[in-house]
Design a protein around this motif. Structure first.
Motif, PDB file in Angstrom:
ATOM      1  N   ASN A  94       0.693  -0.812   0.396  1.00 48.98           N
ATOM      2  CA  ASN A  94       0.233  -0.001   0.115  1.00 48.98           C
ATOM      3  C   ASN A  94       1.195   1.079  -0.411  1.00 48.98           C
ATOM      4  OD1 ASN A  94      -2.373  -1.811   0.656  1.00 48.98           O
ATOM      5  ND2 ASN A  94      -2.468  -1.270   2.678  1.00 48.98           N
ATOM      6  N   LEU A  95       0.048   1.818  -0.323  1.00 47.59           N
ATOM      7  CA  LEU A  95       1.323   3.767  -0.181  1.00 47.59           C
ATOM      8  C   LEU A  95      -0.389   4.525   0.070  1.00 47.59           C
ATOM      9  CD1 LEU A  95       2.907   5.358  -2.005  1.00 47.59           C
ATOM     10  CD2 LEU A  95       2.050   5.184  -3.630  1.00 47.59           C
ATOM     11  N   ASN A  96       0.861   5.618   1.424  1.00 50.53           N
ATOM     12  CA  ASN A  96      -0.478   6.156   1.607  1.00 50.53           C
ATOM     13  C   ASN A  96      -0.464   7.953   1.326  1.00 50.53           C
ATOM     14  OD1 ASN A  96       1.707   7.750   3.832  1.00 50.53           O
ATOM     15  ND2 ASN A  96       1.119   6.017   5.048  1.00 50.53           N
ATOM     16  N   ALA A  97      -1.313   8.900   1.873  1.00 51.97           N
ATOM     17  CA  ALA A  97      -0.875   9.795   1.721  1.00 51.97           C
ATOM     18  C   ALA A  97       0.142  10.683   1.595  1.00 51.97           C
ATOM     19  CB  ALA A  97      -1.562  11.062   1.681  1.00 51.97           C
ATOM     20  N   GLU A  98       0.988  10.707   2.659  1.00 58.70           N
ATOM     21  CA  GLU A  98       2.422  10.862   3.440  1.00 58.70           C
ATOM     22  C   GLU A  98       3.450  10.207   2.291  1.00 58.70           C
ATOM     23  OE1 GLU A  98       4.689  13.361   5.489  1.00 58.70           O
ATOM     24  OE2 GLU A  98       2.677  13.797   5.536  1.00 58.70           O
ATOM     25  N   GLN A  99       3.437   9.282   1.810  1.00 55.48           N
ATOM     26  CA  GLN A  99       4.914   8.283   1.179  1.00 55.48           C
ATOM     27  C   GLN A  99       3.987   9.522  -0.291  1.00 55.48           C
ATOM     28  OE1 GLN A  99       3.142   4.526   1.455  1.00 55.48           O
ATOM     29  NE2 GLN A  99       5.188   4.030   2.529  1.00 55.48           N
ATOM     30  N   GLY A 105       6.856  12.144  -1.827  1.00 61.27           N
ATOM     31  CA  GLY A 105       7.444  11.085  -3.161  1.00 61.27           C
ATOM     32  C   GLY A 105       7.633  12.124  -3.634  1.00 61.27           C
ATOM     33  N   THR A 106       6.386  12.710  -4.368  1.00 61.78           N
ATOM     34  CA  THR A 106       6.374  14.528  -4.447  1.00 61.78           C
ATOM     35  C   THR A 106       7.424  15.359  -4.577  1.00 61.78           C
ATOM     36  OG1 THR A 106       3.966  12.813  -5.392  1.00 61.78           O
ATOM     37  CG2 THR A 106       4.572  15.795  -5.674  1.00 61.78           C
ATOM     38  N   GLN A 107       7.273  15.262  -3.232  1.00 59.17           N
ATOM     39  CA  GLN A 107       8.113  16.877  -2.877  1.00 59.17           C
ATOM     40  C   GLN A 107       9.992  16.488  -3.407  1.00 59.17           C
ATOM     41  OE1 GLN A 107       7.282  20.205  -1.776  1.00 59.17           O
ATOM     42  NE2 GLN A 107       4.939  19.031  -1.583  1.00 59.17           N
ATOM     43  N   LYS A 108      10.455  14.734  -3.116  1.00 61.78           N
ATOM     44  CA  LYS A 108      11.508  14.956  -3.652  1.00 61.78           C
ATOM     45  C   LYS A 108      11.466  14.939  -5.051  1.00 61.78           C
ATOM     46  CE  LYS A 108      14.170  11.484  -3.334  1.00 61.78           C
ATOM     47  NZ  LYS A 108      14.588   9.993  -3.172  1.00 61.78           N
ATOM     48  N   GLY A 109      10.641  15.003  -5.943  1.00 61.61           N
ATOM     49  CA  GLY A 109      10.710  15.630  -7.304  1.00 61.61           C
ATOM     50  C   GLY A 109      10.393  16.323  -7.385  1.00 61.61           C
ATOM     51  N   GLU A 169       1.257  18.606 -10.523  1.00 64.62           N
ATOM     52  CA  GLU A 169       0.626  17.700 -11.156  1.00 64.62           C
ATOM     53  C   GLU A 169       2.094  16.256 -12.046  1.00 64.62           C
ATOM     54  OE1 GLU A 169      -2.057  18.864 -14.513  1.00 64.62           O
ATOM     55  OE2 GLU A 169      -3.429  19.925 -12.595  1.00 64.62           O
ATOM     56  N   LEU A 170       2.084  16.629 -12.912  1.00 66.29           N
ATOM     57  CA  LEU A 170       3.905  16.307 -13.184  1.00 66.29           C
ATOM     58  C   LEU A 170       4.085  14.871 -12.182  1.00 66.29           C
ATOM     59  CD1 LEU A 170       4.734  15.159 -15.760  1.00 66.29           C
ATOM     60  CD2 LEU A 170       6.263  16.928 -15.892  1.00 66.29           C
ATOM     61  N   GLU A 171       4.917  16.159 -10.761  1.00 71.29           N
ATOM     62  CA  GLU A 171       5.789  14.969 -10.261  1.00 71.29           C
ATOM     63  C   GLU A 171       4.884  14.220  -9.847  1.00 71.29           C
ATOM     64  OE1 GLU A 171       9.038  15.331 -10.429  1.00 71.29           O
ATOM     65  OE2 GLU A 171       8.919  16.597 -11.814  1.00 71.29           O
ATOM     66  N   HIS A 172       3.567  14.745  -9.455  1.00 71.91           N
ATOM     67  CA  HIS A 172       2.662  13.513  -8.924  1.00 71.91           C
ATOM     68  C   HIS A 172       3.328  11.951  -9.304  1.00 71.91           C
ATOM     69  CE1 HIS A 172      -0.375  12.479  -5.917  1.00 71.91           C
ATOM     70  NE2 HIS A 172      -1.142  12.142  -7.273  1.00 71.91           N
ATOM     71  N   PHE A 221       5.827  10.298  -9.540  1.00 74.29           N
ATOM     72  CA  PHE A 221       6.008   9.375  -8.516  1.00 74.29           C
ATOM     73  C   PHE A 221       4.819   8.370  -8.339  1.00 74.29           C
ATOM     74  CE2 PHE A 221       5.052   8.379  -4.261  1.00 74.29           C
ATOM     75  CZ  PHE A 221       5.914   7.328  -3.641  1.00 74.29           C
ATOM     76  N   LEU A 222       3.621   8.151  -8.886  1.00 73.84           N
ATOM     77  CA  LEU A 222       3.016   7.254  -8.786  1.00 73.84           C
ATOM     78  C   LEU A 222       3.672   6.429  -9.824  1.00 73.84           C
ATOM     79  CD1 LEU A 222      -0.922   8.940  -7.795  1.00 73.84           C
ATOM     80  CD2 LEU A 222       1.080   8.002  -6.378  1.00 73.84           C
ATOM     81  N   PHE A 223       4.074   6.780 -10.899  1.00 73.57           N
ATOM     82  CA  PHE A 223       4.115   5.984 -12.031  1.00 73.57           C
ATOM     83  C   PHE A 223       5.588   5.464 -12.233  1.00 73.57           C
ATOM     84  CE2 PHE A 223       7.262   4.920 -15.805  1.00 73.57           C
ATOM     85  CZ  PHE A 223       6.397   4.026 -17.059  1.00 73.57           C
ATOM     86  N   ASP A 224       6.359   5.129 -11.226  1.00 75.94           N
ATOM     87  CA  ASP A 224       7.347   5.294 -11.309  1.00 75.94           C
ATOM     88  C   ASP A 224       7.424   4.094  -9.712  1.00 75.94           C
ATOM     89  OD1 ASP A 224       9.014   6.629 -12.995  1.00 75.94           O
ATOM     90  OD2 ASP A 224       9.484   7.779 -10.965  1.00 75.94           O
ATOM     91  N   TRP A 225       6.443   4.214  -8.956  1.00 75.39           N
ATOM     92  CA  TRP A 225       6.166   3.508  -7.370  1.00 75.39           C
ATOM     93  C   TRP A 225       5.385   2.042  -8.377  1.00 75.39           C
ATOM     94  CZ3 TRP A 225       1.971   1.308  -5.601  1.00 75.39           C
ATOM     95  CH2 TRP A 225       2.497   0.171  -3.965  1.00 75.39           C
TER      96      TRP A 225
END
Length: 154
Positions: A9-14, A18-22, A136-139, A142-146
């Motif tokens: 599972n992936l939670n909102a904080e992760q 992940g988006t902030q890192k990008g 939006e793009l970085e979000h 991140f989801l694509f990579d994960w």
């Protein structure tokens, strides 16, 4: 799929982290540099999606060479890729199209008018539009990579 093989599972904080890192790569960049970084990341996402199509749906990269990000999204949707991901991707495609075709001309026009009026300071609506699109793009990147790493496309 056994319990051990289930996608984690992936939670909102992760997702937020992940988006902030990008987003860090955009710090201290000018408007035009952020634009260039954004367009480059959109192309990287496009290529990643084409590779996904090749691997998951036995597509041919040579046949996909001229596919745009929008065409790639449509083809992935036709094949039944996760509807939640496709919905996010549609928003990114729409933003990317606006950024690619409108934002530089709009920014140049606005800056030209402000200079003629001798207005000091920056009042860039385009900067806000670009920054929203970057998030939006970085979000989705991140989801694509994960999802790829977690084998969560099914």
């Amino acid at each position: 799929m056994s319990e051990e093989e289930k996608v984690p599972n992936l939670n909102a904080e992760q997702i937020r982290e992940g988006t902030q890192k990008g987003l860090k790569k955009y710090e201290n960049l000018s408007f035009i540099e952020q634009y260039a970084m954004y367009m480059g990341m959109a192309q990287i996402l496009e290529f990643g999606l084409k590779k996904l199509f090749e691997q998951k749906f036995e597509g041919n990269l040579d046949d996909m060479e001229r596919w745009t990000l929008g065409k790639t999204r449509i083809e992935l949707e036709k094949k039944g890729l996760r509807a939640d991901f496709i919905a996010l991707l549609k928003e990114v495609v729409d933003s990317r199209n606006h950024i690619a075709h409108e934002i530089l001309a709009n920014e140049a026009l606005m800056n030209g008018m402000l200079n003629k009026l001798n207005v000091q300071g920056r009042f860039s609506k385009n900067q806000r539009i670009l920054w929203k699109a970057i998030k939006e793009l970085e979000h989705i990147c991140f989801l694509f990579d994960w999802t790829n790493e977690s084998n969560g496309w099914d």
